[in-house]
Design a protein around this motif. Structure first.
Motif, short mmCIF file in Angstrom:
data_model
loop_
_atom_site.label_atom_id
_atom_site.label_comp_id
_atom_site.label_asym_id
_atom_site.label_seq_id
_atom_site.Cartn_x
_atom_site.Cartn_y
_atom_site.Cartn_z
N GLU A 1 12.88 -21.18 10.26
CA GLU A 1 11.92 -20.36 11.01
C GLU A 1 11.99 -18.90 10.55
N ASN A 2 13.20 -18.38 10.41
CA ASN A 2 13.35 -16.99 9.97
C ASN A 2 12.80 -16.78 8.55
N TYR A 3 13.04 -17.76 7.68
CA TYR A 3 12.51 -17.66 6.32
C TYR A 3 10.99 -17.64 6.34
N LEU A 4 10.39 -18.56 7.09
CA LEU A 4 8.93 -18.66 7.12
C LEU A 4 8.29 -17.40 7.70
N THR A 5 8.84 -16.91 8.83
CA THR A 5 8.26 -15.71 9.44
C THR A 5 8.42 -14.49 8.53
N THR A 6 9.57 -14.38 7.88
CA THR A 6 9.78 -13.27 6.94
C THR A 6 8.83 -13.37 5.76
N TRP A 7 8.64 -14.58 5.24
CA TRP A 7 7.74 -14.80 4.11
C TRP A 7 6.31 -14.41 4.48
N VAL A 8 5.87 -14.88 5.66
CA VAL A 8 4.51 -14.55 6.11
C VAL A 8 4.37 -13.04 6.31
N ALA A 9 5.35 -12.43 6.98
CA ALA A 9 5.28 -10.98 7.25
C ALA A 9 5.22 -10.18 5.96
N GLN A 10 6.07 -10.53 5.00
CA GLN A 10 6.10 -9.78 3.74
C GLN A 10 4.81 -9.95 2.95
N HIS A 11 4.19 -11.12 3.02
CA HIS A 11 2.93 -11.31 2.30
C HIS A 11 1.78 -10.60 3.00
N ILE A 12 1.82 -10.52 4.32
CA ILE A 12 0.81 -9.72 5.03
C ILE A 12 0.96 -8.25 4.66
N ILE A 13 2.22 -7.77 4.61
CA ILE A 13 2.49 -6.39 4.19
C ILE A 13 1.98 -6.17 2.77
N TYR A 14 2.24 -7.15 1.90
CA TYR A 14 1.78 -7.06 0.50
C TYR A 14 0.26 -6.91 0.46
N ASP A 15 -0.45 -7.74 1.23
CA ASP A 15 -1.91 -7.68 1.25
C ASP A 15 -2.39 -6.34 1.79
N MET A 16 -1.79 -5.88 2.90
CA MET A 16 -2.26 -4.65 3.52
C MET A 16 -1.96 -3.42 2.66
N LYS A 17 -0.81 -3.42 2.00
CA LYS A 17 -0.48 -2.28 1.13
C LYS A 17 -1.43 -2.22 -0.06
N ASN A 18 -1.74 -3.37 -0.65
CA ASN A 18 -2.69 -3.40 -1.75
C ASN A 18 -4.05 -2.88 -1.29
#
Length: 611
Positions: free
Chosen positions: A103-120
């Motif tokens: 669960e922690n891996y999945l939530t961290t993965w999703v959060a980091q990819h959302i951050i990646y999208d928003m920063k771009n």
């Protein structure tokens, strides 16, 4: 999922008055916009929620099995069953913890990819902002939106969202298990809840006030650091012998931070004492009530049943505490998205026309037709009419604040006209492709900016494919190559932050070389020789004519060397052209140029004659 005594987490601070007043307006469109960043990752989010549900259900098994361990294993004296139940509890606990890891891996993965999208998206959006945006907004605020605010999305996904879902499920499943075990004990277990809600809120309020007071002192400390420990600040402190005064100021701030930190920590410790006291009262009450039902009322409760209820209490109190304060997290999470969306919603002021024109080549003829420009309602330029033929050079002079820089900024569309139009080779610059327009314009600003890298890297910013001989050529033209040759590392010498390791004249000559490496058809120089000393000015004077030759050049000039080299001089006053002509023509007129010459240029001329 752990069971037994709950972990004590730091209390979340309550909302400030400012946060309450500036709560974002939550609409369907606003929520849909937030969800638009989550939807691309819905399969993983579905796995997260499935993992939370499964983990919550598995977390119930060890407390429930503990009842059978006591009743059937220990009191029933069935050792094989005891071993089986303990092994089963152990296996369940391992599986639950593995699911938590997933669960922690999945939530961290999703959060980091959302951050990646928003920063771009944010970086791309900021790159399209006009020059006006960057002059009107604080650099620190722009960087905060780009970094701290978007990074905060992780706490929303990993923290607020999953905490809301997981604690709700834990609360529901735990209370259901309590009721199934014994509804009366389940109701009794809820009696303790109000006893730690009140101190939680009171301690949170007190801790928040101390945190805010400490933050104010920390801000003052940071401000003092920025002012007195910078290169310029330290020089000022030393020259005015203010070391002891500044130390006394810092010592006072530091002492207050220490005092507030101690109080803040102690408030937290007292809270933990109160929290532990009240949460430990729950099991005592259950033991008392359960004992009364067993001993006095002849209830069918067993020791194992009471043990199960006590074990489940730890899973009950923490979710209640979290959900009671989750509103603060939700409001702050929405406010975070609101701040991010606020920047996303700033319109792109300077953008390509849908039918942007890309000519085959640029000749360099510039025409201003009835150009006017207003800044925040204040007229800056008024009915400017000017033609600069290709290959010709024009100097713009005039008192400060007359619109000289604004005029030249209209050519590469750092701003757009508010009236009239600017033409390049007969085409309105607003109809030309932005890349084409700016690739054919070179600009040397008064405030020379160099990246914190080598001389070579700063030159290559204009043309990354330039060869060594190209670098040497442009540096010779800008009269900076002889200096570079004296450096131990030559072109690979580090220039420092903003070129701090170079003098003002060296930086500006390097900036001129960088623009020459771009080889633009139109060259704009905004007081580009203003920081040069007499020797550097002499070097530029020798090179200025070949630099301007073959290029359309527009120059804001305060230096005689530049003015004497151009074909025409434009005199601006209060946003209007009041004189135009060559140096000698304008000197014959009793106008502003002659006044500027007498007060500003004549001294420089006399200095040149005496060299």
């Amino acid at each position: 999922m752990r069971y037994g005594r709950p972990q004590v987490r730091s209390t979340r601070s309550p909302l400030t008055e400012e946060e309450k007043q500036n709560k974002p307006k939550v609409t369907k469109a606003f929520l849909r916009r937030i969800l638009s960043y989550l939807l691309p990752y819905w399969p993983r989010l579905a796995l997260v929620f499935a993992a939370i549900i499964l983990s919550s259900l598995l977390g119930l098994l060890p407390p429930l099995l503990s009842g059978r361990i006591i009743d059937d294993g220990l009191l029933g004296r069935d050792f094989p069953l005891l071993v089986q139940l303990i092994l089963l509890s152990f296996i369940v606990l391992i599986i639950a913890n593995l699911i938590n890891v997933l669960e922690n891996y999945l939530t961290t993965w999703v959060a980091q990819h959302i951050i990646y999208d928003m920063k771009n998206q944010m970086y791309d959006h900021l790159q399209q902002m006009s020059h006006r945006f960057f002059t009107n907004n604080h650099q620190g605020d722009i960087i905060t939106r780009m970094t701290t605010d978007i990074n905060g999305v992780q706490s929303v996904v990993v923290g607020t969202l999953t905490r809301l879902v997981s604690n709700t499920i834990i609360l529901v499943t735990t209370f259901a298990a309590l009721v199934q075990k014994n509804w009366l004990l389940a109701l009794i277990s809820m009696i303790i809840v109000p006893l730690f809600i009140l101190p939680t809120n009171q301690v949170g309020n007190r801790r928040w006030s101390l945190t805010m007071a400490k933050q104010e002192q920390t801000d003052a400390s940071n401000q003092l650091f920025n002012e007195t420990l910078s290169v310029s600040g330290q020089l000022l402190v030393k020259l005015f012998t203010r070391e002891s005064k500044e130390y006394a100021k810092f010592e006072k701030i530091n002492r207050e931070i220490t005092r507030l930190s101690i109080r803040e920590i102690l408030v937290g410790r007292w809270f933990r004492v109160i929290f532990d006291t009240f949460t430990n009262m729950g099991p005592m009450i259950i033991y008392l009530a359960g004992g009364f039902l067993m001993i006095k009322m002849g209830s069918g409760l067993t020791v194992g049943d009471i043990t199960v209820v006590v074990a489940l209490l730890g899973r009950l109190y923490l979710p209640v505490n979290v959900l009671l304060t989750i509103q603060v997290d939700i409001i702050r999470s929405l406010a975070l998205f609101s701040r991010i969306f606020e920047y996303f919603d700033i319109p792109v002021e300077i953008k390509n026309s849908p039918q942007a024109i890309v000519p085959k080549e640029c000749a360099g003829t510039i025409v201003f037709e009835h150009v006017s420009f207003h800044y925040e309602g204040k007229p800056v330029l008024k009915n400017i009419n000017l033609t600069i033929e290709k290959g010709k050079s024009v100097a713009i002079v005039g008192p400060s604040g007359t619109g000289k820089t604004t005029l030249i900024n209209l050519i590469p569309r750092l701003y757009d006209v508010t009236g009239g139009r600017v033409l390049l080779d007969g085409q309105d610059v607003r109809d030309l492709d932005l890349n084409f327009l700016r690739q054919n314009i070179g600009m040397v600003a008064q405030d020379t900016y160099l990246f914190n890298g080598t001389i070579r890297e700063n030159l290559h910013y204009a043309n990354e494919h330039a060869q060594e001989e190209d670098l040497i050529r442009v540096c010779r033209e800008a009269n900076i190559y002889d200096f570079i040759r004296t450096l131990p590392d030559g072109f690979d010498t580090l220039v420092g932050n903003r070129g701090l390791k170079l003098s003002g004249g060296e930086k500006q000559r390097l900036a001129i070389a960088r623009v020459l490496l771009k080889d633009p058809k139109v060259l704009i120089m905004d007081e580009a020789t203003s920081s040069l000393d007499s020797l550097s000015e002499s070097l530029i004077q020798e090179a200025i004519e070949p630099i301007l030759k073959g290029r359309t050049s527009v120059i804001i000039a305060h230096r005689l060397s530049t003015i004497m080299a151009v074909n025409d001089i434009i005199v601006l006053q209060e946003g209007e052209i009041v004189q135009q002509g060559t140096h000698w023509e304008l000197l014959k007129e009793d106008g502003l140029y002659k006044l500027l010459y007498e007060t500003q240029f004549k001294i420089a001329l006399e200095d040149l004659e005496h060299r």
